[in-house]
Scaffold this motif. Structure first.
Motif, PDB file in Angstrom:
ATOM      1  N   LEU A  62       1.009  -1.267   0.009  1.00  0.00           N
ATOM      2  CA  LEU A  62      -0.158   0.375   0.356  1.00  0.00           C
ATOM      3  C   LEU A  62       0.733   0.670   0.030  1.00  0.00           C
ATOM      4  O   LEU A  62       0.839   2.187  -1.324  1.00  0.00           O
ATOM      5  CB  LEU A  62      -0.815   0.381   1.150  1.00  0.00           C
ATOM      6  CG  LEU A  62      -2.210  -1.342   1.092  1.00  0.00           C
ATOM      7  CD1 LEU A  62      -2.789  -0.820   2.400  1.00  0.00           C
ATOM      8  CD2 LEU A  62      -3.080  -0.760   0.085  1.00  0.00           C
ATOM      9  N   PHE A  63       1.982   1.282   0.932  1.00  0.00           N
ATOM     10  CA  PHE A  63       2.828   2.560   1.084  1.00  0.00           C
ATOM     11  C   PHE A  63       3.912   2.207  -0.546  1.00  0.00           C
ATOM     12  O   PHE A  63       3.671   3.621  -0.856  1.00  0.00           O
ATOM     13  CB  PHE A  63       3.989   2.451   2.037  1.00  0.00           C
ATOM     14  CG  PHE A  63       2.855   2.139   3.614  1.00  0.00           C
ATOM     15  CD1 PHE A  63       1.664   2.576   3.917  1.00  0.00           C
ATOM     16  CD2 PHE A  63       3.426   0.768   4.429  1.00  0.00           C
ATOM     17  CE1 PHE A  63       1.037   2.541   5.273  1.00  0.00           C
ATOM     18  CE2 PHE A  63       2.950   1.014   5.656  1.00  0.00           C
ATOM     19  CZ  PHE A  63       1.799   1.457   5.871  1.00  0.00           C
ATOM     20  N   ARG A  64       3.955   1.596  -0.793  1.00  0.00           N
ATOM     21  CA  ARG A  64       4.649   1.412  -2.384  1.00  0.00           C
ATOM     22  C   ARG A  64       3.914   2.220  -3.447  1.00  0.00           C
ATOM     23  O   ARG A  64       4.085   3.235  -4.080  1.00  0.00           O
ATOM     24  CB  ARG A  64       5.443   0.045  -2.373  1.00  0.00           C
ATOM     25  CG  ARG A  64       5.933   0.094  -4.276  1.00  0.00           C
ATOM     26  CD  ARG A  64       6.795  -1.159  -3.582  1.00  0.00           C
ATOM     27  NE  ARG A  64       6.014  -2.743  -4.700  1.00  0.00           N
ATOM     28  CZ  ARG A  64       5.756  -2.305  -5.667  1.00  0.00           C
ATOM     29  NH1 ARG A  64       6.696  -1.516  -6.206  1.00  0.00           N
ATOM     30  NH2 ARG A  64       5.001  -3.544  -6.377  1.00  0.00           N
ATOM     31  N   ALA A  65       2.540   2.099  -3.496  1.00  0.00           N
ATOM     32  CA  ALA A  65       1.850   2.930  -4.249  1.00  0.00           C
ATOM     33  C   ALA A  65       1.238   3.844  -4.402  1.00  0.00           C
ATOM     34  O   ALA A  65       0.879   4.772  -4.867  1.00  0.00           O
ATOM     35  CB  ALA A  65       0.066   1.971  -4.120  1.00  0.00           C
ATOM     36  N   GLY A  66       2.000   4.335  -2.960  1.00  0.00           N
ATOM     37  CA  GLY A  66       1.900   6.299  -2.634  1.00  0.00           C
ATOM     38  C   GLY A  66       1.011   6.002  -1.379  1.00  0.00           C
ATOM     39  O   GLY A  66       0.545   7.853  -1.127  1.00  0.00           O
ATOM     40  N   TRP A  67       0.757   5.637  -0.753  1.00  0.00           N
ATOM     41  CA  TRP A  67      -0.897   6.020   0.060  1.00  0.00           C
ATOM     42  C   TRP A  67      -0.336   6.171   0.985  1.00  0.00           C
ATOM     43  O   TRP A  67      -0.714   4.673   2.309  1.00  0.00           O
ATOM     44  CB  TRP A  67      -2.005   4.701  -0.517  1.00  0.00           C
ATOM     45  CG  TRP A  67      -2.116   4.583  -1.751  1.00  0.00           C
ATOM     46  CD1 TRP A  67      -2.249   5.562  -2.784  1.00  0.00           C
ATOM     47  CD2 TRP A  67      -2.353   3.574  -2.532  1.00  0.00           C
ATOM     48  NE1 TRP A  67      -2.407   5.464  -3.742  1.00  0.00           N
ATOM     49  CE2 TRP A  67      -3.226   4.260  -3.300  1.00  0.00           C
ATOM     50  CE3 TRP A  67      -2.589   2.473  -1.959  1.00  0.00           C
ATOM     51  CZ2 TRP A  67      -3.471   3.467  -4.693  1.00  0.00           C
ATOM     52  CZ3 TRP A  67      -3.467   1.326  -2.899  1.00  0.00           C
ATOM     53  CH2 TRP A  67      -4.265   1.600  -4.533  1.00  0.00           C
ATOM     54  N   ARG A  68       0.659   6.534   1.976  1.00  0.00           N
ATOM     55  CA  ARG A  68       1.333   6.536   3.108  1.00  0.00           C
ATOM     56  C   ARG A  68       0.605   8.047   3.961  1.00  0.00           C
ATOM     57  O   ARG A  68       1.232   8.500   4.663  1.00  0.00           O
ATOM     58  CB  ARG A  68       2.884   7.226   3.086  1.00  0.00           C
ATOM     59  CG  ARG A  68       3.853   6.399   2.271  1.00  0.00           C
ATOM     60  CD  ARG A  68       5.044   6.218   2.429  1.00  0.00           C
ATOM     61  NE  ARG A  68       5.479   5.016   1.582  1.00  0.00           N
ATOM     62  CZ  ARG A  68       6.488   4.476   2.412  1.00  0.00           C
ATOM     63  NH1 ARG A  68       6.624   5.089   4.062  1.00  0.00           N
ATOM     64  NH2 ARG A  68       7.284   3.762   2.077  1.00  0.00           N
ATOM     65  N   GLN A  80      -8.033   0.041  -6.680  1.00  0.00           N
ATOM     66  CA  GLN A  80      -7.168   0.122  -7.376  1.00  0.00           C
ATOM     67  C   GLN A  80      -6.334  -0.342  -5.403  1.00  0.00           C
ATOM     68  O   GLN A  80      -5.577  -0.796  -5.234  1.00  0.00           O
ATOM     69  CB  GLN A  80      -6.325   1.791  -6.924  1.00  0.00           C
ATOM     70  CG  GLN A  80      -6.295   2.279  -7.943  1.00  0.00           C
ATOM     71  CD  GLN A  80      -5.899   3.734  -8.043  1.00  0.00           C
ATOM     72  OE1 GLN A  80      -6.434   4.614  -7.033  1.00  0.00           O
ATOM     73  NE2 GLN A  80      -5.538   4.748  -9.467  1.00  0.00           N
ATOM     74  N   ARG A  81      -7.189   0.076  -4.450  1.00  0.00           N
ATOM     75  CA  ARG A  81      -6.545  -0.196  -2.904  1.00  0.00           C
ATOM     76  C   ARG A  81      -7.346  -1.840  -2.616  1.00  0.00           C
ATOM     77  O   ARG A  81      -6.961  -2.741  -2.228  1.00  0.00           O
ATOM     78  CB  ARG A  81      -7.528   0.368  -1.862  1.00  0.00           C
ATOM     79  CG  ARG A  81      -7.668   1.536  -1.467  1.00  0.00           C
ATOM     80  CD  ARG A  81      -8.227   2.223  -0.545  1.00  0.00           C
ATOM     81  NE  ARG A  81      -9.647   2.291  -0.436  1.00  0.00           N
ATOM     82  CZ  ARG A  81     -10.076   2.943  -0.865  1.00  0.00           C
ATOM     83  NH1 ARG A  81      -9.211   4.715  -1.624  1.00  0.00           N
ATOM     84  NH2 ARG A  81     -11.541   2.916  -1.264  1.00  0.00           N
ATOM     85  N   GLY A  88      -0.227  -7.541  -1.777  1.00  0.00           N
ATOM     86  CA  GLY A  88       0.463  -7.843  -0.312  1.00  0.00           C
ATOM     87  C   GLY A  88      -0.005  -9.415  -0.748  1.00  0.00           C
ATOM     88  O   GLY A  88       0.326 -10.142   0.487  1.00  0.00           O
ATOM     89  N   GLY A  89      -0.913 -10.313  -0.553  1.00  0.00           N
ATOM     90  CA  GLY A  89      -0.880 -11.304  -0.182  1.00  0.00           C
ATOM     91  C   GLY A  89      -2.734 -11.337   0.466  1.00  0.00           C
ATOM     92  O   GLY A  89      -3.361 -12.172   1.581  1.00  0.00           O
ATOM     93  N   TYR A  90      -2.849 -10.337   0.751  1.00  0.00           N
ATOM     94  CA  TYR A  90      -4.757  -9.968   1.566  1.00  0.00           C
ATOM     95  C   TYR A  90      -5.946 -10.228   1.192  1.00  0.00           C
ATOM     96  O   TYR A  90      -6.438  -9.244   1.028  1.00  0.00           O
ATOM     97  CB  TYR A  90      -3.980  -8.377   1.678  1.00  0.00           C
ATOM     98  CG  TYR A  90      -4.838  -8.626   3.644  1.00  0.00           C
ATOM     99  CD1 TYR A  90      -4.534  -8.155   4.775  1.00  0.00           C
ATOM    100  CD2 TYR A  90      -6.071  -7.425   3.122  1.00  0.00           C
ATOM    101  CE1 TYR A  90      -4.257  -7.932   5.895  1.00  0.00           C
ATOM    102  CE2 TYR A  90      -6.678  -7.180   5.217  1.00  0.00           C
ATOM    103  CZ  TYR A  90      -5.621  -7.759   5.716  1.00  0.00           C
ATOM    104  OH  TYR A  90      -6.568  -7.416   7.004  1.00  0.00           O
TER     105      TYR A  90
END
Length: 212
Positions: A62-68, A80-81, A88-90
């Motif tokens: 999620l953070f790699r996608a820019g959602w920090r 997108q989420r 991520g395997g979720y």
């Protein structure tokens, strides 16, 4: 068991398992709004019945996608989420969690200006009040609030020393003190080191469970 024996066990724990879950998720934890939000995301993901490794890997994705930040998390589309959670395997919880993450970011922005330090100030050093406030956020619950506290003590010293039940149970199984203050004293009481030890005990417990 002697203090020297305790120290050997603690040193081994820290050497083998002494990296926090925040670090594993790619969070450089500081007392700033963005990294604290990232820790909340990790705690939210970890509160589901899913492995700690998958939760950390998913948070990192999620953070790699820019959602920090909560603003960026809320601005992302639901799909997108979902896609990032899947990468991520979720996968078992991806659709509902995509909605939860948007709700959590929105609530944090609306109630607290996107800044978890407001919860810290409102709690005024009272751990129970802080945990209750965290549990008011979507899906965090008692499990997620304790995960957050376990990690955040590194930068919020008033939370330290904090060990969750799993960590204390593992400490007892290893012959370490189960009194929180005594256990913290094995690393000199430094909040950052207590956070490392708390994470190490949980990792050790998870590893023992897999072997069992």
């Amino acid at each position: 068991m002697s203090d020297r024996s305790h120290q050997r066990i603690v040193d081994d724990l820290l050497e083998q398992h002494g990296h926090t879950f925040a670090a594993q998720a790619g969070i450089t934890l500081r007392d700033k709004p963005a990294p604290l939000f990232q820790l909340l995301v990790l705690a939210t993901l970890s509160a589901a019945p899913i492995s700690a490794e998958v939760a950390a890997a998913t948070a990192h994705e999620l953070f790699r996608a820019g959602w920090r930040t909560p603003e960026r998390m809320r601005a992302a589309t639901w799909q997108q989420r979902v896609d990032a959670l899947g990468r991520g395997g979720y996968r078992r919880f991806d659709e509902r969690t995509a909605t939860v993450l948007e709700e959590s970011a929105g609530l944090l922005l609306e109630r607290h200006g996107g800044d978890l330090r407001r919860l810290r100030r409102a709690a005024d050093g009272d751990l129970d009040r802080l945990l209750d406030a965290l549990e008011d956020l979507p899906r965090v619950g008692p499990s997620g609030s304790r995960i957050f506290a376990r990690e955040v003590q590194a930068v919020w010293p008033e939370v330290a020393p904090f060990f969750d039940d799993r960590g204390l149970d593992r400490a007892g199984a290893l012959g370490l003190p189960t009194d929180v203050a005594e256990l913290a004293a094995t690393v000199g009481g430094d909040p950052a080191e207590v956070a490392r030890l708390s994470a190490a005990l949980v990792r050790s417990a998870l590893g023992a469970g897999r072997r069992g």
